[in-house]
Scaffold this active site. Structure first.
Site, PDB file in Angstrom:
ATOM      1  N   ILE A   1       0.849  -1.198   0.000  1.00 51.00           N
ATOM      2  CA  ILE A   1       0.000   0.000   0.000  1.00 51.00           C
ATOM      3  C   ILE A   1       0.884   1.248   0.000  1.00 51.00           C
ATOM      4  CG2 ILE A   1      -0.179   0.285   2.520  1.00 51.00           C
ATOM      5  CD1 ILE A   1      -3.231   0.827   2.066  1.00 51.00           C
ATOM      6  N   CYS A   2       0.336   2.353  -0.514  1.00 56.01           N
ATOM      7  CA  CYS A   2       0.983   3.667  -0.418  1.00 56.01           C
ATOM      8  C   CYS A   2      -0.135   4.679  -0.181  1.00 56.01           C
ATOM      9  CB  CYS A   2       1.814   3.985  -1.666  1.00 56.01           C
ATOM     10  SG  CYS A   2       0.843   4.196  -3.160  1.00 56.01           S
ATOM     11  N   GLN A   3       0.034   5.903  -0.618  1.00 54.25           N
ATOM     12  CA  GLN A   3      -1.021   6.896  -0.401  1.00 54.25           C
ATOM     13  C   GLN A   3      -2.140   6.768  -1.435  1.00 54.25           C
ATOM     14  OE1 GLN A   3      -1.135   8.844   2.349  1.00 54.25           O
ATOM     15  NE2 GLN A   3      -3.192   9.358   1.689  1.00 54.25           N
TER      16      GLN A   3
ATOM     17  N   GLY B   1      -1.796   4.469  -4.472  1.00 55.13           N
ATOM     18  CA  GLY B   1      -1.739   3.237  -5.256  1.00 55.13           C
ATOM     19  C   GLY B   1      -0.674   3.257  -6.334  1.00 55.13           C
TER      20      GLY B   1
ATOM     21  N   MET C   1      -3.962   4.464   0.861  1.00 52.45           N
ATOM     22  CA  MET C   1      -4.507   4.971   2.119  1.00 52.45           C
ATOM     23  C   MET C   1      -5.614   5.995   1.880  1.00 52.45           C
ATOM     24  SD  MET C   1      -3.193   3.352   4.626  1.00 52.45           S
ATOM     25  CE  MET C   1      -3.705   4.375   6.005  1.00 52.45           C
TER      26      MET C   1
END
Length: 119
Positions: A86-88, A90, A115
């Site tokens: 996961i990141c902020q 995608g 996120m």
């Protein structure tokens, strides 16, 4: 147009297609599907955002391995277990998923929307 211009256009087109095509073996999952995997001991959860982003807002059991550190820290992960990234938004996690796939990981999932999509 001469042949060199056509070759140049074809090379650019192939590059762009490869860059944006989904990589085989990487599954895009929703935040809900990621949550459903939390109790599975055979799943590794990786957050590839910066330490500052991670500190400000993260979910357990995600472990912070920033994208720029991932190549050096890939040995911390078990290649035989599923990895959920996961990141902020995608985008970085999609890059991380590709890197993992190219490094021999067979079961990699990218959280769509990152996120930002977490409810």
């Amino acid at each position: 147009m001469d042949i060199i211009q056509w070759i140049f256009i074809i090379i650019i087109a192939v590059f762009l297609i490869q860059r944006f095509m989904p990589v085989k073996g990487i599954t895009n999952i929703t935040t809900e599907q990621a949550k459903n995997k939390f109790k599975d001991k055979d799943v590794q959860f990786i957050d590839v955002r910066t330490p500052g982003e991670y500190k400000a807002n993260h979910r357990k059991p995600f472990k912070n391995i920033p994208l720029n550190q991932l190549p050096k820290r890939i040995s911390e992960l078990n290649e035989n277990k599923e990895v959920v990234v996961i990141c902020q938004s995608g985008m970085r996690s999609a890059k991380a998923a590709k890197l993992l796939k190219k490094s021999g990981f067979t079961n990699v999932s990218n959280v769509k929307g990152g996120m930002s999509a977490w409810v």
